[in-house]
Scaffold this active site. Structure first.
Site, PDB file in Angstrom:
ATOM      1  N   GLU A  43       0.810  -1.219   0.000  1.00  0.00           N
ATOM      2  CA  GLU A  43       0.000   0.000   0.000  1.00  0.00           C
ATOM      3  C   GLU A  43       0.845   1.272   0.000  1.00  0.00           C
ATOM      4  OE1 GLU A  43      -3.039  -0.033   2.974  1.00  0.00           O
ATOM      5  OE2 GLU A  43      -3.974  -1.856   2.207  1.00  0.00           O
TER       6      GLU A  43
ATOM      7  N   GLU B  19      -4.927  -8.916   1.113  1.00  0.00           N
ATOM      8  CA  GLU B  19      -5.575  -8.554   2.383  1.00  0.00           C
ATOM      9  C   GLU B  19      -7.065  -8.361   2.166  1.00  0.00           C
ATOM     10  OE1 GLU B  19      -4.134  -5.202   4.714  1.00  0.00           O
ATOM     11  OE2 GLU B  19      -2.078  -5.728   4.208  1.00  0.00           O
TER      12      GLU B  19
HETATM   13  C1  BGC Z   1      -2.864  -2.444   5.961  1.00  0.00           C
HETATM   14  C2  BGC Z   1      -2.756  -3.175   7.274  1.00  0.00           C
HETATM   15  C3  BGC Z   1      -3.895  -2.751   8.189  1.00  0.00           C
HETATM   16  C4  BGC Z   1      -5.193  -3.135   7.519  1.00  0.00           C
HETATM   17  C5  BGC Z   1      -6.423  -2.849   8.338  1.00  0.00           C
HETATM   18  C6  BGC Z   1      -4.269  -2.331   5.423  1.00  0.00           C
HETATM   19  O1  BGC Z   1      -4.443  -1.072   4.898  1.00  0.00           O
HETATM   20  O2  BGC Z   1      -2.001  -2.997   5.003  1.00  0.00           O
HETATM   21  O3  BGC Z   1      -1.511  -2.926   7.830  1.00  0.00           O
HETATM   22  O4  BGC Z   1      -3.808  -3.306   9.444  1.00  0.00           O
HETATM   23  O5  BGC Z   1      -5.313  -2.430   6.316  1.00  0.00           O
HETATM   24  O6  BGC Z   1      -6.632  -1.495   8.530  1.00  0.00           O
END
Ligand code: BGC
Length: 442
Positions: free
Chosen positions: A163, A346
């Site tokens: 990101e 993610e």
């Molecule tokens: C990030 C993580 C973060 C997650 C939840 C993502 O933007 O890569 O580090 O914990 O979102 O907010």
């Protein structure tokens, strides 16, 4: 749903959020250690100094990963643990830690998926103007090169940067570490990190490492709340300034005319040198997509307010819109004719404060189960429609240091007791375990 037998099922964390051991065995501070030590930056004044203490409890994490039965664990290397100064000598004890981590994962049959940069710049480099100074590009390539030469034969999946928008938040609007607030520097920082990504890809190819390398870019697609010209213009503007700033050069080969002309007229255009665009657009092996939600917007504050009070929301007041994953995958194919596979690196949701427990004593995180199963359904549809998606990583393995929200936002499928550092599965951990078993036909 059609997740093939080679589909990668995973869980994710990052070094700065779980490791702790901030000042141990020669680790240097990162910008998040310094930022968190300033009053008012982090919820309740907490810091990542101990976090889940994975630095000493990595075996606990591996046991939890085994319990769920994932194929892969997405984690990151703390740059200042292996290179306290951000450059030059390696810290052997830091290197040993990761050696032990990767060995232990591989012994358990779990593939490490390793991110080089998950927001934790060594403070030593911040003192040399951090991501704003182009010198950082060479430093990142040097660090990346060392990691590839050390671990290129054991780590099958890499990503350069997680990101890149976080650098803009850190330098352009002060919300994240290092907390600087200058639009032009923010643009330079986010440009430099994309060039650094390309330089690291070159280092990867030169090192002869055998795995695959990509980058992780999050997509938060804007949607117009009202069907008006102003709302559509707002969507365009926000899409350009947020995720497209990164996907355009990395996946498409150039910044858009829109972003170049707007930043130029605002006097905040970054210095783009010859060769930068080619580096940013280096061929990569996969695109890592982080996707959490869409963002409905309007120039009319009341319309935004009405929307956010509407029907389809989770208990944490975020909208339940699982189609976001399908939309994002389709979008990058429509925009760039993507030819490389996508891995969802993610996806997940959070409870705020204490999450409710069921009668069995386990955290009954039904919203998380609903959210993840909705996303997986849409991910399955994307695969059925012919998109090449190779894996899915749920964020996160365990409750951890959620940046400015401290320990108050809980993303884990394992709860973490931050006093005892014990972890315990939530209902969602059982659910995800069973889902994976079923998808694998076990
Ligand atoms: C990030 C993580 C973060 C997650 C939840 C993502 O933007 O890569 O580090 O914990 O979102 O907010």
């Amino acid at each position: 749903m059609s997740f093939g037998k080679d589909f990668i099922w995973g869980l994710a964390t990052s070094a700065g959020q779980v490791e702790g051991g901030a000042a141990e065995d020669g680790r240097g501070p990162s910008i998040w250690d310094v930022f968190a030590s300033k009053p008012g930056k982090i919820h309740n004044g907490t810091t990542p100094a101990v976090a889940c203490n994975s630095y000493h409890r990595f075996e606990r994490d591996v046991e939890n990963l085994k319990f769920v039965g994932v194929d892969s664990y997405r984690m990151s290397i703390s740059w200042s643990r292996v290179m306290p100064e951000g450059s030059g000598a390696l810290n052997e004890k830091g290197v040993d830690y990761y050696k032990r981590c990767f060995d232990s994962l591989l012994r358990a049959g779990i593939k490490p998926n390793v991110t080089l940069y998950h927001w934790d710049l060594p403070q030593a480099l911040e003192e040399k103007n951090g991501w704003v100074d182009r010198d950082v590009i060479g430093r990142f390539a040097e660090y990346a090169d060392k990691m590839f030469r050390l671990f290129g034969d054991v780590v099958p999946l890499w990503s350069t940067v997680n990101e890149p928008i976080a650098t803009y938040v850190g330098y352009g609007n002060g919300g994240f570490a290092p907390g600087r607030c200058n639009e032009k520097e923010g643009n330079q920082a986010r440009h430099n990190i994309l060039v650094a990504h390309g330089a690291a890809v070159d280092a990867f190819r030169a090192s002869g490492a055998s795995g695959d390398i990509g980058i992780v870019i999050d997509i938060w697609k804007r949607h117009a709340i009202r069907d008006t010209e102003e709302d559509r213009a707002l969507v365009l503007d926000q899409d350009e300034r947020n995720w497209k700033f990164y996907t355009d050069p990395v996946l498409g080969g150039s910044y858009s005319d829109y972003i170049l002309s707007h930043l130029a007229s605002e006097g905040t255009l970054m210095d783009i040198r010859p060769g930068d665009l080619e580096l940013m657009h280096r061929p990569i092996d996969y695109y890592g997509l982080n996707v959490y939600n869409r963002v409905p917007v309007s120039v009319d504050r009341q319309a935004e307010l009405d929307f956010s009070q509407g029907g389809n929301f989770l208990n944490n007041r975020t909208e339940y819109y699982p189609k976001a994953v399908y939309d994002a995958i389709k979008l990058v194919h429509d925009l760039y004719g993507l030819k490389i596979p996508v891995i969802v690196t993610e996806n997940g949701t959070y409870g705020i404060g204490e999450e409710p427990r069921g009668e069995d004593g386990l955290i009954a995180d039904t919203d998380r189960i609903k959210y993840v199963s909705g996303f997986l359904e849409w991910l399955g549809k994307a695969i059925d429609d012919g998109y090449d998606v190779r894996g899915y990583y749920l964020w996160s393995l365990m409750d951890n240091f959620e940046w400015t929200a401290g320990f108050n936002f809980k993303f884990g499928i394992f709860e973490t007791d931050f006093q005892t550092l014990e972890t315990r599965p939530k209902k969602s951990a059982y659910w995800y375990r069973d889902f994976i078993r079923k998808a694998k036909g076990k």
